[in-house]
Design a protein around this motif. Structure first.
Motif, PDB file in Angstrom:
ATOM      1  N   LYS A  95       0.830  -1.207   0.000  1.00 51.25           N
ATOM      2  CA  LYS A  95       0.000   0.000   0.000  1.00 51.25           C
ATOM      3  C   LYS A  95       0.865   1.258   0.000  1.00 51.25           C
ATOM      4  CE  LYS A  95      -3.722   2.155   2.636  1.00 51.25           C
ATOM      5  NZ  LYS A  95      -3.142   2.778   3.826  1.00 51.25           N
ATOM      6  N   THR A  96       1.875   1.269   0.879  1.00 51.69           N
ATOM      7  CA  THR A  96       2.789   2.414   0.923  1.00 51.69           C
ATOM      8  C   THR A  96       3.534   2.528  -0.400  1.00 51.69           C
ATOM      9  OG1 THR A  96       3.098   1.737   3.212  1.00 51.69           O
ATOM     10  CG2 THR A  96       4.459   3.542   2.421  1.00 51.69           C
ATOM     11  N   GLY A  97       3.890   1.358  -0.946  1.00 48.96           N
ATOM     12  CA  GLY A  97       4.591   1.329  -2.228  1.00 48.96           C
ATOM     13  C   GLY A  97       3.784   2.026  -3.310  1.00 48.96           C
ATOM     14  N   MET A  98       2.497   1.754  -3.301  1.00 47.23           N
ATOM     15  CA  MET A  98       1.624   2.370  -4.311  1.00 47.23           C
ATOM     16  C   MET A  98       1.611   3.895  -4.155  1.00 47.23           C
ATOM     17  SD  MET A  98       0.765   0.071  -6.199  1.00 47.23           S
ATOM     18  CE  MET A  98       1.397  -1.559  -5.971  1.00 47.23           C
ATOM     19  N   GLN A  99       1.576   4.341  -2.894  1.00 46.55           N
ATOM     20  CA  GLN A  99       1.563   5.797  -2.653  1.00 46.55           C
ATOM     21  C   GLN A  99       2.830   6.457  -3.197  1.00 46.55           C
ATOM     22  OE1 GLN A  99       1.087   5.920   1.572  1.00 46.55           O
ATOM     23  NE2 GLN A  99      -1.139   5.661   1.487  1.00 46.55           N
ATOM     24  N   ILE A 100       3.934   5.758  -2.983  1.00 45.96           N
ATOM     25  CA  ILE A 100       5.201   6.301  -3.492  1.00 45.96           C
ATOM     26  C   ILE A 100       5.165   6.360  -5.010  1.00 45.96           C
ATOM     27  CG2 ILE A 100       7.681   5.808  -3.695  1.00 45.96           C
ATOM     28  CD1 ILE A 100       6.857   6.940  -0.965  1.00 45.96           C
ATOM     29  N   MET A 101       4.620   5.284  -5.621  1.00 48.53           N
ATOM     30  CA  MET A 101       4.554   5.265  -7.087  1.00 48.53           C
ATOM     31  C   MET A 101       3.651   6.381  -7.601  1.00 48.53           C
ATOM     32  SD  MET A 101       6.731   3.211  -8.004  1.00 48.53           S
ATOM     33  CE  MET A 101       6.427   3.387  -9.766  1.00 48.53           C
ATOM     34  N   GLU A 102       2.573   6.632  -6.855  1.00 46.28           N
ATOM     35  CA  GLU A 102       1.677   7.717  -7.284  1.00 46.28           C
ATOM     36  C   GLU A 102       2.387   9.074  -7.222  1.00 46.28           C
ATOM     37  OE1 GLU A 102      -1.779   7.059  -4.849  1.00 46.28           O
ATOM     38  OE2 GLU A 102      -2.152   5.192  -5.952  1.00 46.28           O
ATOM     39  N   LEU A 103       3.223   9.201  -6.214  1.00 49.40           N
ATOM     40  CA  LEU A 103       4.006  10.431  -6.087  1.00 49.40           C
ATOM     41  C   LEU A 103       4.936  10.609  -7.292  1.00 49.40           C
ATOM     42  CD1 LEU A 103       4.017  12.521  -3.855  1.00 49.40           C
ATOM     43  CD2 LEU A 103       5.863  11.289  -2.750  1.00 49.40           C
ATOM     44  N   LEU A 104       5.606   9.498  -7.663  1.00 46.11           N
ATOM     45  CA  LEU A 104       6.512   9.560  -8.820  1.00 46.11           C
ATOM     46  C   LEU A 104       5.725   9.854 -10.089  1.00 46.11           C
ATOM     47  CD1 LEU A 104       8.962   6.598  -8.057  1.00 46.11           C
ATOM     48  CD2 LEU A 104       9.420   9.046  -7.888  1.00 46.11           C
ATOM     49  N   GLU A 105       4.525   9.258 -10.152  1.00 46.85           N
ATOM     50  CA  GLU A 105       3.666   9.471 -11.318  1.00 46.85           C
ATOM     51  C   GLU A 105       3.295  10.954 -11.427  1.00 46.85           C
ATOM     52  OE1 GLU A 105      -0.122   7.461 -11.164  1.00 46.85           O
ATOM     53  OE2 GLU A 105       0.181   6.668 -13.180  1.00 46.85           O
ATOM     54  N   ALA A 106       2.983  11.553 -10.273  1.00 48.35           N
ATOM     55  CA  ALA A 106       2.620  12.968 -10.265  1.00 48.35           C
ATOM     56  C   ALA A 106       3.787  13.831 -10.745  1.00 48.35           C
ATOM     57  CB  ALA A 106       2.211  13.387  -8.852  1.00 48.35           C
ATOM     58  N   LEU A 107       5.003  13.444 -10.334  1.00 49.73           N
ATOM     59  CA  LEU A 107       6.182  14.206 -10.770  1.00 49.73           C
ATOM     60  C   LEU A 107       6.356  14.080 -12.277  1.00 49.73           C
ATOM     61  CD1 LEU A 107       8.662  13.273  -7.901  1.00 49.73           C
ATOM     62  CD2 LEU A 107       7.567  15.484  -8.298  1.00 49.73           C
ATOM     63  N   ASN A 108       6.099  12.858 -12.772  1.00 49.25           N
ATOM     64  CA  ASN A 108       6.193  12.637 -14.211  1.00 49.25           C
ATOM     65  C   ASN A 108       5.190  13.510 -14.963  1.00 49.25           C
ATOM     66  OD1 ASN A 108       5.003  10.445 -16.584  1.00 49.25           O
ATOM     67  ND2 ASN A 108       7.138  11.108 -16.623  1.00 49.25           N
ATOM     68  N   GLU A 109       4.003  13.641 -14.372  1.00 46.76           N
ATOM     69  CA  GLU A 109       2.990  14.467 -15.017  1.00 46.76           C
ATOM     70  C   GLU A 109       3.413  15.936 -15.047  1.00 46.76           C
ATOM     71  OE1 GLU A 109      -0.520  13.441 -12.850  1.00 46.76           O
ATOM     72  OE2 GLU A 109      -0.625  11.496 -13.863  1.00 46.76           O
ATOM     73  N   GLN A 110       4.263  16.324 -14.101  1.00 47.97           N
ATOM     74  CA  GLN A 110       4.748  17.711 -14.098  1.00 47.97           C
ATOM     75  C   GLN A 110       5.936  17.905 -15.031  1.00 47.97           C
ATOM     76  OE1 GLN A 110       4.554  20.090 -10.736  1.00 47.97           O
ATOM     77  NE2 GLN A 110       3.705  18.504  -9.397  1.00 47.97           N
ATOM     78  N   GLY A 111       6.275  16.843 -15.764  1.00 50.25           N
ATOM     79  CA  GLY A 111       7.285  16.999 -16.809  1.00 50.25           C
ATOM     80  C   GLY A 111       8.616  16.336 -16.538  1.00 50.25           C
ATOM     81  N   MET A 112       8.759  15.708 -15.381  1.00 45.49           N
ATOM     82  CA  MET A 112      10.048  15.067 -15.111  1.00 45.49           C
ATOM     83  C   MET A 112      10.117  13.704 -15.787  1.00 45.49           C
ATOM     84  SD  MET A 112      10.878  15.819 -11.150  1.00 45.49           S
ATOM     85  CE  MET A 112      10.798  17.464 -10.492  1.00 45.49           C
ATOM     86  N   THR A 113      11.293  13.378 -16.288  1.00 45.64           N
ATOM     87  CA  THR A 113      11.517  12.042 -16.822  1.00 45.64           C
ATOM     88  C   THR A 113      11.769  11.125 -15.626  1.00 45.64           C
ATOM     89  OG1 THR A 113      12.640  13.135 -18.647  1.00 45.64           O
ATOM     90  CG2 THR A 113      12.897  10.746 -18.480  1.00 45.64           C
ATOM     91  N   VAL A 114      11.058   9.996 -15.574  1.00 50.74           N
ATOM     92  CA  VAL A 114      11.219   9.101 -14.422  1.00 50.74           C
ATOM     93  C   VAL A 114      11.637   7.717 -14.911  1.00 50.74           C
ATOM     94  CG1 VAL A 114      10.082   8.028 -12.439  1.00 50.74           C
ATOM     95  CG2 VAL A 114       9.480  10.365 -13.098  1.00 50.74           C
ATOM     96  N   ILE A 115      12.701   7.189 -14.303  1.00 53.51           N
ATOM     97  CA  ILE A 115      13.123   5.824 -14.611  1.00 53.51           C
ATOM     98  C   ILE A 115      13.091   5.031 -13.311  1.00 53.51           C
ATOM     99  CG2 ILE A 115      14.943   4.348 -15.522  1.00 53.51           C
ATOM    100  CD1 ILE A 115      15.993   6.770 -17.068  1.00 53.51           C
ATOM    101  N   VAL A 116      12.297   3.945 -13.311  1.00 54.37           N
ATOM    102  CA  VAL A 116      12.165   3.142 -12.101  1.00 54.37           C
ATOM    103  C   VAL A 116      12.701   1.740 -12.363  1.00 54.37           C
ATOM    104  CG1 VAL A 116      10.552   2.186 -10.427  1.00 54.37           C
ATOM    105  CG2 VAL A 116      10.127   4.424 -11.405  1.00 54.37           C
ATOM    106  N   VAL A 117      13.593   1.307 -11.490  1.00 51.85           N
ATOM    107  CA  VAL A 117      14.090  -0.065 -11.577  1.00 51.85           C
ATOM    108  C   VAL A 117      13.246  -0.919 -10.646  1.00 51.85           C
ATOM    109  CG1 VAL A 117      15.959  -1.555 -10.782  1.00 51.85           C
ATOM    110  CG2 VAL A 117      16.472   0.408 -12.232  1.00 51.85           C
ATOM    111  N   THR A 118      12.774  -2.079 -11.132  1.00 52.12           N
ATOM    112  CA  THR A 118      11.924  -2.910 -10.281  1.00 52.12           C
ATOM    113  C   THR A 118      11.913  -4.344 -10.796  1.00 52.12           C
ATOM    114  OG1 THR A 118       9.720  -3.133  -9.349  1.00 52.12           O
ATOM    115  CG2 THR A 118       9.846  -2.374 -11.616  1.00 52.12           C
TER     116      THR A 118
END
Ligand SMILES: Nc1ncnc2c1ncn2[C@@H]1O[C@H](COP(=O)(O)OP(=O)(O)OP(=O)(O)O)[C@@H](O)[C@H]1O
Ligand SMILES: [Mg+2]
Lengths: 400, 219
Positions: free
Chosen positions: B175-198
Motif C-alpha cells: 500500500k505504501t509502495g503504491m503511494q510512493i509510485m503515485e508520487l513519482l507518477e505525479a512528478l512525471n505528469e509535471q514533466g520530469m523524466t522518471v526511470i524506475v528499476v523494479t
C-alpha cells in the motif's frame, strides 16, 4: 557557509573525541616547544662562549658565605680595582675581563642596572655582537637590554638617576637594543657548578662600554659602582693560577674549555633526558590522531556517500573530511603560537617566570612542524580512505 | 534526453572480465516514465548508476541532453547529478542521524543557490511530498514510507529533469509502495523524466514503457 554546514554535519557526532585529542595535542606540542626553547636559550650562550679562543681563558667563580659576601660587598671599589690592576700587570696575564654595574639606578620607579664591560671582552667574544651589542666611540653610548625601554629608539637620550648620586641624572645616548631574551654576559653567577649560562644573565637594564671618561663622570657624581662577583682571566701561555689565589682566596677558576664541555653535557642531557618525553607524548598524540581520523571516516563514510549522491564531488567529499581533521590540530597550533608569542611578555611582566627559555621564530617553526605532521596524516587518511571506500561501493554495499 | 550507445560495464573478478552490462543501447525521451525490469543480478543497478552519472561505463557513449557525459570529470558529473538528476534508492540513502530538513537540503548545500534560500526551498519540497510537519525529526525516527518521501523531497528539491528510482518500494508494504509510485507518477505528469528499476510487475505497470534486462543485455 554551505560548506561549513556540511562540515558541521561531518563532525557533530565526534566532537568529544576531537576535543580530547585537541587537548592532548595542545599539551604535547607545548611540552616539545618548551624543551626546544630551553635548548635555544642555552645554545645562544653556548655559541658565544664556544666561538672564543678557549685555551688559556679562565672564568673565576667564587663560593662565599653570607659574611664573606657582605665583606666583599662593602669592599671599596678602588680596592677591588687595584686587585684587578695587579693581575693585569702580571707578565703571565694577557687580559682580565671584569663587569661593573651600578647596582641601583632608577628609571621612573623601576630598578634598572647599568652594566659596564670592557671593549676587549667584546672582541674576545665576537658572537656577543649578534645580540645587538654594537657600540660606537661615544663614552655615553648605551645599549638597552630590557623591553621596558623599547619605546626609546636609536638616537634618543635616556636620563638615568644614579644610585648614590642624589637627584642628579646622567644622560645616556641610546645606540640600540639587545635582542630577546635580553641577556648578556654579566659574570654575576658564582658557585661550584658553572656552565655557559652561568656567565650570562638578563641584566634588566642597559649595557655600556668601559671608558676612562665615563668612569670619571660616574665617580664625580658619586655613583655607587660595584664589580660583579665573577671575572675572567686570559693567560698568555702557561696559566698562573697562583696569581689568582693570592689575590682572591675564594676563587674557583674554571677553564673556559671545561665550562663549554659541562654545557655540552648539559645540552646532551636535555636532549637525551628531557626531549624524549615530549617526543613520546607527541608520537602518542599522532597515533591517536591517526586512529581518530580513521574512525571518523569509517563512521561518516555513509554520509559522504550520500553527499556524493546529492552532487558533492569526490574532491569536495575529501575536503570535508580533511577540514574536519584539521580542526582537531589547528586549535592546538593556534593556542601554542599564542603562548609562544605572549610568553616573553608574560615573563617580563613577572606573571610567569620563564627565564632560561628562549621563545622565538624557531619555536614557532616547531609548532608548524607538528601541524605539518597532522596535516600529512589528514591527507593520507583522507586519500587512503576515499580510495578504499568509493561512494559507489558504499551505496551498493548498504543496499545489498 | 538519454541516449546510450554500445555501453559495456566490465567488473574485474580475479583475472576474468565480468560483463555486468553487455553492449547496451537505449534511448529515453524527455517526459517518459520508464520501468527497467530484470532478475536479480541482471545489471539494473549498474545501468542506473551509469545513467545517473554515479559510475563510469567501461566503453560506449552516453549522451545526456545531447552532451557526451561518458568521458567527463568527476567534478562535472557531480554538477550534473546535483542539478539535473534526483535519486530515490531502495534503502532511502538518508543521513540517519540528521534531521529531515537537513537531508532535504543536501543537494542545495552542494549546488549554486545562496545559503539563505536553503530552508525555504527544502520546506517547499517537503510540503510537496506531504510530510512538512516532520521537518525537525531525525531521519531515523520516521517510518519507511515517510523516509522514502523524504528521499523524494530531496530528489526534487533542485527540481531536476530526471528522477532515477532504484527499487523505491523494495522495503515498503504494497500500500505504501503504491503511494510512493503515485508520487513519482505525479512528478512525471509535471514533466520530469522518471526511470524506475523494479522486479515487481505491478510497479512496472505505472510506466509507459518497460525495458527488460537480462544478464546485462536488453531483451
Ligand atoms: N563492484 C563489483 N564487482 C564485481 N561484480 C559486481 C560489482 N558490482 C556489481 N557486480 C555484479 O554485476 C552484476 C549486476 O549487478 P547489479 O547490481 O547491477 O544487478 P541488479 O540487477 O541491480 O540486481 P538486484 O536486483 O539484486 O539489485 C551482478 O552479477 C553483480 O554481482
Ligand atoms: Mg540493484
Amino acid at each position: 557557509m554551505k560548506f561549513l554546514t556540511a562540515l558541521n554535519s561531518y563532525i557533530r557526532d565526534s566532537v568529544l573525541p576531537m576535543i580530547i585529542l585537541a587537548i592532548m595535542l595542545t599539551f604535547s606540542i607545548l611540552l616539545l616547544v618548551t624543551t626546544v626553547a630551553q635548548v635555544g636559550y642555552i645554545m645562544y650562550d653556548y655559541d658565544v662562549v664556544a666561538s672564543a679562543e678557549l685555551d688559556n681563558a679562565y672564568y673565576i667563580s667564587n663560593v662565599m658565605s653570607a659574611e664573606e659576601f657582605n665583606e666583599w660587598y662593602i669592599t671599596p671599589y678602588d680596592e677591588v680595582s687595584e686587585k684587578f690592576e695587579t693581575m693585569r700587570s702580571d707578565p703571565s696575564v694577557e687580559s682580565v675581563f671584569t663587569v661593573r654595574s651600578i647596582t641601583s639606578s632608577f628609571y621612573g620607579n623601576r630598578q634598572l642596572s647599568i652594566v659596564i664591560f670592557e671593549r676587549e671582552m667584546l672582541d674576545y667574544f665576537p658572537e656577543l655582537k649578534k645580540s645587538g651589542l654594537n657600540f660606537t666611540d661615544d663614552p655615553y653610548g648605551c645599549i638597552l637590554a630590557t623591553p621596558e625601554l623599547n619605546s626609546y629608539k636609536e638616537g634618543d637620550t635616556l636620563e638615568m638617576s644614579l644610585s648614590g648620586a642624589g637627584s642628579a641624572t646622567q644622560a645616556l645616548n641610546v645606540l640600540g637594543h639587545v635582542s630577546y631574551p635580553y641577556h648578556g654576559m654579566t659574570f654575576s653567577s658564582g658557585g661550584n657548578n658553572i656552565d655557559v649560562s652561568s656567565l650570562f644573565s638578563e641584566s634588566g637594564g642597559v649595557f655600556m662600554l668601559y671608558s676612562d671618561e665615563l668612569m670619571a663622570t660616574l665617580m664625580e657624581r658619586n655613583a655607587e659602582i660595584k664589580y660583579n662577583p665573577g671575572y675572567m682571566v686570559v693567560f698568555k701561555d702557561a696559566p698562573n693560577l697562583d696569581l689568582i689565589f693570592t689575590s682572591d682566596e675564594q676563587a674557583i677558576p674554571f677553564l673556559l674549555r671545561d665550562v663549554v664541555e659541562t654545557s655540552k653535557t648539559l645540552i646532551r642531557e636535555i636532549l637525551t633526558d628531557t626531549l624524549p618525553r615530549p617526543l613520546f607524548l607527541l608520537a602518542s598524540a599522532f597515533i591517536a590522531y591517526v586512529s581518530t581520523t580513521v574512525l571518523m571516516f569509517k563512521k561518516k563514510e555513509g554520509e559522504l556517500a550520500v553527499n556524493y549522491l546529492c552532487g558533492c564531488s569526490r574532491t569536495k567529499c575529501g575536503l570535508i573530511a580533511f577540514c574536519a581533521y584539521n580542526l582537531i590540530s589547528i586549535v592546538p597550533v593556534i593556542i601554542n603560537i599564542i603562548v609562544v608569542t605572549i610568553a616573553p611578555e608574560l615573563h617580563w611582566q613577572g606573571t610567569v617566570n620563564l627565564s632560561g627559555y628562549k621563545f622565538d621564530s624557531q619555536t614557532i617553526l616547531y609548532i608548524f612542524g607538528c601541524y605539518a605532521v597532522t596535516a600529512l596524516i589528514a591527507v593520507i587518511v583522507t586519500v587512503g580512505s576515499m580510495a578504499k571506500h568509493t561512494p559507489i561501493t558504499y551505496l551498493r554495499g548498504a543496499r545489498e | 534526453m538519454i541516449k546510450l550507445s554500445n555501453i559495456n560495464k566490465i567488473y574485474k573478478v580475479g583475472n576474468t572480465d565480468f560483463y555486468a552490462l553487455n553492449d547496451v543501447s537505449l534511448e529515453i525521451k524527455k517526459g517518459e516514465f520508464v520501468a527497467i525490469r530484470g532478475a536479480s543480478g541482471s545489471g539494473k543497478t549498474s545501468l542506473l548508476n551509469i545513467i545517473g552519472c554515479l559510475d563510469n561505463c567501461s566503453s560506449g557513449t552516453y549522451l545526456l541532453n545531447d552532451k557526451d557525459v561518458s568521458k567527463i570529470s568527476d567534478g562535472q558529473k557531480s554538477k550534473i547529478r546535483n542539478e539535473q538528476i534526483g535519486f530515490v534508492l531502495q534503502d532511502f540513502a538518508l543521513i540517519d542521524s540528521q534531521s529531515v530538513i537537513y537531508n532535504v537540503k543536501l543537494p542545495l548545500l552542494f549546488g549554486r543557490g545562496s545559503f539563505s534560500t536553503l530552508n525555504r526551498k527544502a520546506r517547499k519540497a517537503l510540503k510537496l511530498v506531504g510530510i512538512s510537519e516532520q521537518a525537525k525529526k531525525k531521519a531515523n525516527q520516521l517510518s519507511g514510507g515517510q523516509r522514502q518521501r523524504v528521499a523524494i523531497a530531496r530528489a526534487i528539491v533542485n527540481w531536476p529533469s530526471l528522477i532515477l528510482a532504484d527499487e523505491p518500494t523494495g522495503q515498503l508494504d504494497s500500500k505504501t509502495g503504491m503511494q510512493i509510485m503515485e508520487l513519482l507518477e505525479a512528478l512525471n505528469e509535471q514533466g520530469m523524466t522518471v526511470i524506475v528499476v523494479t522486479h515487481d510487475d505491478k510497479i512496472a505497470s505505472y510506466a509507459s514503457r518497460i525495458i527488460t534486462i537480462s544478464d546485462g543485455k536488453i531483451v
